[in-house]
Design a protein around this motif. Structure first.
Motif: not given
Length: 315
Positions: A260-261, A286-288, A310-314
């Motif tokens: 996810a991006a 990237t905030n995904a 870079t801001g991605g969240q799991y």
């Protein structure tokens, strides 16, 4: 209106501006009659109801659900309305194109695809009506009807489409290049269930630009290798809650199972996975967001840990 159509001080034989009347010296006489399209029972071309509608650019509105048939021995000049070689279409794309000309009136249009291998995929088309276009393998299994494309994609949309689609009982696979499913260029909506996702050269399910692939409550199989199984970016959404995924033959994912991006969203929870896979479980950047409802970092299939940057969240 008369002043516009009829010239002042006409001469004998002069026609009106519309061409429908002629001046005979004392008055205007109609010289052109409206076109009549005869509709005959069992006719062909413009003598059929379908031909008349096409000539007049009028959509047919369904009063009941309809089925079109596709067979490997069909012909795209057929009507598609019977499951015979002399009536069925040859390509899925032809069936989709015809179904998209209808106003479905809230009724589903089913495209029944016969057993065999089809070398061409299909593009989604916009259509009118709240019913779905359902593309289904006729045998209702995961091996009999195969879309196998070389240097192309099986299911594709490169622009926004109005209307909801569903695919089921198909195996999809690509070689050299191409995706199993790729939706981008704007909002598209596709439901999947009871499909077999084989090896895909570029990716198995790729979603972008506000498109959605919905596998909510779906059961399906993954039986081939690919760079990714799911790739959602630029507002693309994959919904995979409450499903059952079977991994057959330990497929290998060169990049990861789920990527996810750029504000993409992958939602998978309360789904069971049977079998194993190799590769990273996920990549999110990237905030995904990849949302698994707190089921943990080892929930998704794969053999190595996932990662966030870079801001991605799991979560």
């Amino acid at each position: 209106m008369a002043a516009i159509d009829f010239p002042a001080s006409p001469t004998v034989g002069q026609t009106s501006n519309s061409g429908r009347f002629t001046w005979n010296g004392t008055g205007w006489v109609r010289t052109k009659t409206p076109t009549v399209i005869p509709i005959a029972q069992g006719g062909t071309g413009s003598s059929t109801a379908a031909g008349a509608r096409a000539a007049l650019s009028v959509r047919e509105q369904l009063m009941a659900a309809r089925t079109y048939y596709v067979r490997t021995d069909g012909n795209d000049s057929n009507t598609g309305l019977a499951n015979t070689a002399g009536a069925a279409f040859l390509t899925i794309q032809k069936a989709v194109d015809v179904a998209a000309t209808l106003d479905n009136g809230g009724f589903d249009v089913t495209i029944s695809v016969g057993a065999g291998t089809y070398a061409a995929g299909f593009r989604l088309r916009s259509f009118v009506g709240s019913g779905k276009i359902i593309v289904t393998g006729a045998a209702a299994d995961l091996t009999s009807t195969v879309i196998s494309v070389t240097s192309g994609s099986c299911v594709i949309s490169e622009a926004p489409t109005a209307g909801n689609y569903r695919i089921q009982y198909l195996k999809i696979q690509t070689t050299t290049s191409g995706y199993g499913i790729v939706l981008y260029g704007g909002a598209n909506y596709l439901e999947i269930s009871n499909i077999n996702v084989g090896a895909c050269a570029s990716g198995q399910i790729t979603i972008g630009n506000g498109s959605t692939v919905n596998a909510f409550g779906a059961s399906y199989t993954i039986s081939g290798n690919s760079p990714t199984h799911i790739d959602a970016s630029d507002g693309g959404v994959f919904r995979g809650q409450f499903g059952a995924v079977t991994l057959s033959g330990a497929p290998a994912f060169g990049s990861c199972y789920a990527n996810a991006a750029r504000l993409g969203l992958v939602t998978i929870f309360s789904t069971t996975f049977t079998g194993s896979a190799s590769g990273a479980r996920y990549l999110v950047s990237t905030n995904a967001v990849i949302f698994t409802a707190g089921t943990g970092a080892s929930y998704l299939p794969g053999s190595t840990a996932g990662s966030t940057t870079t801001g991605g969240q799991y979560a």
